[in-house]
Design a protein around this motif. Sequence first.
Motif, short mmCIF file in Angstrom:
data_model
loop_
_atom_site.label_atom_id
_atom_site.label_comp_id
_atom_site.label_asym_id
_atom_site.label_seq_id
_atom_site.Cartn_x
_atom_site.Cartn_y
_atom_site.Cartn_z
N CYS B 94 0.83 6.28 7.88
CA CYS B 94 -0.07 7.32 7.38
C CYS B 94 0.47 8.69 7.79
O CYS B 94 0.65 8.96 8.98
N ILE B 96 -0.95 11.47 7.68
CA ILE B 96 -1.95 12.34 8.29
C ILE B 96 -2.10 12.01 9.78
O ILE B 96 -1.79 12.84 10.64
N CYS B 97 -2.56 10.80 10.10
CA CYS B 97 -2.80 10.44 11.50
C CYS B 97 -1.54 9.86 12.15
O CYS B 97 -1.51 9.66 13.36
N TYR B 101 0.26 0.96 10.31
CA TYR B 101 -0.56 -0.23 10.10
C TYR B 101 0.31 -1.41 9.69
O TYR B 101 1.35 -1.23 9.04
N CYS B 131 -3.95 6.74 4.96
CA CYS B 131 -4.72 5.55 5.28
C CYS B 131 -6.18 5.73 4.89
O CYS B 131 -6.64 6.84 4.58
N CYS B 134 -8.26 8.31 6.97
CA CYS B 134 -7.93 9.71 6.69
C CYS B 134 -8.38 10.13 5.30
O CYS B 134 -8.74 11.29 5.08
ZN LIG Z 1 -4.42 8.09 8.72
#
Ligand SMILES: [Zn+2]
Lengths: 151, 151
Positions: B94, B96-97, B101, B131, B134
């Motif tokens: 992801c 963003i974060c 995963y 994800c 997010c």
């Molecule tokens: Zn994320």
Amino acid sequence: MNAVDTAVKLLQAKKIRPSLTRIHILAYLLSHPIHPTVDQIYQALLPQIPTLSKTTVYNTLDLLLENKLVKLVGVEQREKHYDANTKDHGHFFCRICEKIYDFSTPAAEIEAPEIKGFQIEVKNVSYSGVCSDCRHKNKHKEDEYEKFEGN
Amino acid sequence: MNAVDTAVKLLQAKKIRPSLTRIHILAYLLSHPIHPTVDQIYQALLPQIPTLSKTTVYNTLDLLLENKLVKLVGVEQREKHYDANTKDHGHFFCRICEKIYDFSTPAAEIEAPEIKGFQIEVKNVSYSGVCSDCRHKNKHKEDEYEKFEGN
DNA sequence: TTTTATTTTGTAATGATTACAAATTTGAAA
DNA sequence: TTTCAAATTTGTAATCATTACAAAATAAAA
Ligand SMILES: [Zn+2]
Ligand SMILES: [Mn+2]
Ligand SMILES: [Mn+2]
Ligand SMILES: [Zn+2]
């Protein structure tokens, strides 16, 4: 249509001014589907553009990436490899000859994360090992070795 | 069975002397399936092993890789990420974060290169994007992004 | 022309990884 | 236990692809 004309059209379609350098770099990628590195592109174009700077190759590839005219090849190498074939496909890296082969990734692919509500933006399917050619060459060597040992 | 005991058994099965450092590093990877980087492992273990050197983390991970006790996560990041889960599975990064995963890759996978006589040694299926968490947290922004990008 | 924006270039900085040799620890032989 | 070679760990320096940045060159606009 030749690579230069294709490159110009692709750049114009993305509203990128088709400067000489940009045309050269994109045309090189289109006509040399070998997944080259920055340095390979730089060395290949230097004779034609003697003032070319490696920084410009980096800058231009970043621009082409942002505009999805090229993709990064997801093989685990020290240097990044670039691909003007933006269709979904996988890559196989041979650890012997270090060539990168294309292979098709059937449409019925792994969509597991999408089901979970993930927004997939980039897909990367890459394998590595020994390619067919190198396996054959190696088998030949093994045969010679066995003969030698048997004496 | 706890992670330390598992680590010891895994090392012994590969005839690797289970030194304190090796046990710690492998146990950390087993009990923290977050695909950590060298620096993350180093920082996490420093309180317990104050004399630990980052070079040792590199050396140990190389050893574990050679013995297939850990795998490299094929995500396009500046730093390499490691995984003690050696079963075949894909990864989603992801942007963003920056979490990684796991997802399962169905057995009926893309075997195209194998058909051509290629010897596949390492498989890597990794996607990236945003994800689920997010997407929900930034619903508004994401909608704008999608509109803008035309996705 | 003059001005402004865009593109290209050269150089320095970054930083993860690797190279390497010294220091430390270990295990087994004496 | 003592000795000693091998294995392990450590610190430092080097590597090198990539990035940052500002100046130079070029193209477009006024
Ligand atoms: Zn994320
Ligand atoms: Mn390709
Ligand atoms: Mn994983
Ligand atoms: Zn090969």
